[in-house]
Design a protein around this motif. Structure first.
Motif, PDB file in Angstrom:
ATOM      1  N   UNK A  53       0.880  -1.169   0.000  1.00  0.00           N
ATOM      2  CA  UNK A  53       0.000   0.000   0.000  1.00  0.00           C
ATOM      3  C   UNK A  53       0.917   1.218   0.000  1.00  0.00           C
ATOM      4  N   UNK A  54       0.738   2.084  -0.993  1.00  0.00           N
ATOM      5  CA  UNK A  54       1.611   3.245  -1.153  1.00  0.00           C
ATOM      6  C   UNK A  54       0.772   4.512  -1.079  1.00  0.00           C
ATOM      7  N   UNK A  55       1.092   5.373  -0.116  1.00  0.00           N
ATOM      8  CA  UNK A  55       0.410   6.663   0.033  1.00  0.00           C
ATOM      9  C   UNK A  55       1.324   7.766  -0.462  1.00  0.00           C
ATOM     10  N   UNK A  56       0.789   8.597  -1.340  1.00  0.00           N
ATOM     11  CA  UNK A  56       1.575   9.627  -2.014  1.00  0.00           C
ATOM     12  C   UNK A  56       0.913  10.989  -1.893  1.00  0.00           C
ATOM     13  N   UNK A  57       1.714  12.052  -1.865  1.00  0.00           N
ATOM     14  CA  UNK A  57       1.120  13.386  -1.899  1.00  0.00           C
ATOM     15  C   UNK A  57       0.660  13.699  -3.318  1.00  0.00           C
ATOM     16  N   UNK A  58      -0.252  14.662  -3.471  1.00  0.00           N
ATOM     17  CA  UNK A  58      -0.697  15.042  -4.814  1.00  0.00           C
ATOM     18  C   UNK A  58       0.489  15.477  -5.683  1.00  0.00           C
ATOM     19  N   UNK A  59       0.503  15.004  -6.921  1.00  0.00           N
ATOM     20  CA  UNK A  59       1.529  15.401  -7.862  1.00  0.00           C
ATOM     21  C   UNK A  59       2.876  14.711  -7.678  1.00  0.00           C
ATOM     22  N   UNK A  60       2.928  13.690  -6.832  1.00  0.00           N
ATOM     23  CA  UNK A  60       4.197  12.996  -6.610  1.00  0.00           C
ATOM     24  C   UNK A  60       4.679  12.331  -7.894  1.00  0.00           C
ATOM     25  N   UNK A  61       5.971  12.305  -8.065  1.00  0.00           N
ATOM     26  CA  UNK A  61       6.571  11.620  -9.207  1.00  0.00           C
ATOM     27  C   UNK A  61       6.789  10.173  -8.792  1.00  0.00           C
ATOM     28  N   UNK A  62       6.226   9.239  -9.567  1.00  0.00           N
ATOM     29  CA  UNK A  62       6.327   7.818  -9.232  1.00  0.00           C
ATOM     30  C   UNK A  62       6.830   7.035 -10.430  1.00  0.00           C
ATOM     31  N   UNK A  63       7.289   5.830 -10.170  1.00  0.00           N
ATOM     32  CA  UNK A  63       7.759   4.968 -11.246  1.00  0.00           C
ATOM     33  C   UNK A  63       6.569   4.458 -12.046  1.00  0.00           C
ATOM     34  N   UNK A  64       6.844   4.033 -13.266  1.00  0.00           N
ATOM     35  CA  UNK A  64       5.804   3.470 -14.121  1.00  0.00           C
ATOM     36  C   UNK A  64       5.704   1.955 -13.950  1.00  0.00           C
ATOM     37  N   UNK A  65       6.473   1.395 -13.024  1.00  0.00           N
ATOM     38  CA  UNK A  65       6.441  -0.041 -12.757  1.00  0.00           C
ATOM     39  C   UNK A  65       5.062  -0.424 -12.230  1.00  0.00           C
ATOM     40  N   UNK A  66       4.436  -1.400 -12.882  1.00  0.00           N
ATOM     41  CA  UNK A  66       3.109  -1.838 -12.481  1.00  0.00           C
ATOM     42  C   UNK A  66       3.226  -3.074 -11.602  1.00  0.00           C
ATOM     43  N   UNK A  67       2.642  -3.032 -10.421  1.00  0.00           N
ATOM     44  CA  UNK A  67       2.555  -4.184  -9.533  1.00  0.00           C
ATOM     45  C   UNK A  67       1.078  -4.428  -9.252  1.00  0.00           C
ATOM     46  N   UNK A  68       0.588  -5.551  -9.717  1.00  0.00           N
ATOM     47  CA  UNK A  68      -0.829  -5.848  -9.563  1.00  0.00           C
ATOM     48  C   UNK A  68      -1.283  -5.999  -8.133  1.00  0.00           C
ATOM     49  N   UNK A  69      -0.349  -6.250  -7.228  1.00  0.00           N
ATOM     50  CA  UNK A  69      -0.704  -6.431  -5.822  1.00  0.00           C
ATOM     51  C   UNK A  69      -0.499  -5.160  -5.002  1.00  0.00           C
ATOM     52  N   UNK A  70      -0.281  -4.020  -5.695  1.00  0.00           N
ATOM     53  CA  UNK A  70      -0.067  -2.750  -4.997  1.00  0.00           C
ATOM     54  C   UNK A  70      -1.290  -1.856  -5.151  1.00  0.00           C
ATOM     55  N   UNK A  71      -1.657  -1.204  -4.065  1.00  0.00           N
ATOM     56  CA  UNK A  71      -2.733  -0.219  -4.081  1.00  0.00           C
ATOM     57  C   UNK A  71      -2.112   1.130  -3.749  1.00  0.00           C
TER      58      UNK A  71
END
Length: 74
Positions: free
Chosen positions: A41-59
């Motif tokens: 589970x990943x909580x991010x602030x608005x506009x955060x830069x994140x990787x494009x890596x897709x993990x189907x088990x991640x929310x």
């Protein structure tokens, strides 16, 4: 050639289940997601830069002022 890994299965939440996290307090949303079987589970602030890596088990949660404003799988 390396073997193809077997990633963990994502919970079988329907899109409306994932959207149900919107409006919850960050801690409540994270606890609920973990209890429902999301391995990451990943909580991010608005506009955060994140990787494009897709993990189907991640929310993912976009959190502003301690409240989830957006949620998506991957």
């Amino acid at each position: 050639m390396a073997p193809v890994p077997n990633p963990p299965n994502a919970p079988q939440d329907e899109p409306q289940d994932i959207e149900a996290y919107v409006g919850l307090a960050q801690q409540d949303a994270e606890e609920r997601a973990s209890a429902r079987g999301w391995t990451t589970v990943r909580s991010l602030p608005p506009g955060a830069i994140i990787t494009m890596e897709y993990l189907g088990s991640r929310l993912n949660f976009e959190v502003k002022d301690g409240v989830v404003h957006r949620s998506w799988q991957g």
